[in-house]
Design an enzyme around this catalytic site. Structure first.
Site, PDB file in Angstrom:
ATOM      1  CD  GLU A  47       1.560   6.340   4.452  1.00 65.86           C
ATOM      2  OE1 GLU A  47       1.819   5.246   3.890  1.00 65.86           O
ATOM      3  OE2 GLU A  47       2.178   7.378   4.214  1.00 65.86           O
ATOM      4  CG  ASP A  81       1.922  -1.917  -2.682  1.00 70.79           C
ATOM      5  OD1 ASP A  81       2.450  -0.868  -2.276  1.00 70.79           O
ATOM      6  OD2 ASP A  81       0.691  -2.093  -2.712  1.00 70.79           O
TER       7      ASP A  81
END
Length: 263
Positions: free
Chosen positions: A49, A60
């Site tokens: 990823e 995040d």
């Protein structure tokens, strides 16, 4: 079959679990980031990823946010991220690459242009965390038509009513977020994850890969044992942030991969 689909088919035939690793493109700089990326398959990584840096990464936690800031401050852009993928493909044409990020940079580029560039560079799938299923016509459907997998996130709050909507256009694999909240938060617990993975697998034939809250080889093994594999991001990014040599970062990744593969 995409590289993602063929990789999971091979792992299933071998009776092995998948280990997926996340790094931020351009963190702490392009050369180091590319060196780490090139070393990931040799460290046991089955799927990479690759984070696309963005100025407002709402899903995040601090570790990934700071990685994105470092990358952006170093001049990382969408074009440079695509070039990083091209450079990786010069030495590895087998390992799947999933670009993970947010829709704004893609929208700004233009969906058709972006998908053509992503395909040409060697990207195999997308995880775009701020595009819900209701917006599938924006990117998901065009991406699949262009031959890229579109991977959707399911979470502990994705109930039985919502789950079919999440799964309807997903391909490649399903990414199950093991905890509520942002990346890099609490530790994942296999006892909590197992029934949720089973619930998702009852509704889809796609592999279910579990991420968030995995920081040790032991947790990697325990989570992979109740799913089709696991994803580690923040723990790896923390090693990069600490300024450790590439060899040490890859050694840490190898320990996590060995945990998943021993499940």
């Amino acid at each position: 079959m995409t590289r993602i689909e063929s990789t999971f088919a091979r792992l299933q035939a071998e009776g092995r679990k998948a280990f997926v690793s996340y790094i931020m493109a351009g963190d702490p700089d392009v050369d180091t980031s590319l060196a780490v990326m090139k070393g990931l398959p040799g460290a046991g990584v089955d799927v990479i990823e690759l984070g696309l840096p963005f100025t407002d990464p709402m899903a995040d936690g601090e570790t990934i946010q700071l990685a994105g800031q470092r990358a952006l401050e170093g001049g990382m852009t969408l074009d440079r991220t695509l070039q990083m993928v091209r450079d990786f493909r010069k030495v590895d044409n087998e390992t799947p690459i999933v670009m993970m990020g947010y829709y704004n940079p893609i929208y700004a580029r233009g969906v058709d242009t972006f998908l053509a560039q992503a395909n040409e560079a060697g990207i195999d799938g997308l995880i775009i965390v701020d595009l819900p299923p209701e917006e599938d016509e924006e990117l998901c459907i065009p991406a699949q038509a262009a031959g890229l997998n579109f991977i959707r996130l399911a979470t502990p709050t994705t109930d039985d009513k919502r789950l079919p909507k999440v799964l309807q256009n997903t391909s490649g694999f399903v990414y199950y977020v093991s905890i509520t909240g942002i990346t890099g938060a609490a530790a994942a617990q296999a006892a909590d994850v197992a029934p949720e993975v089973a619930r998702i697998k009852a509704k889809t034939d796609l592999p279910v890969i579990v991420g968030f809250g995995i920081r040790t080889p032991e947790t990697s093994r325990s989570i992979a044992s109740v799913a089709d594999g696991c994803v580690v991001g923040s723990a790896i990014v923390s090693e990069i942030a600490a300024g450790k040599p590439v060899e040490d970062i890859l050694s840490f990744v190898a320990s996590l991969a060995a945990g998943a593969h021993s499940a």
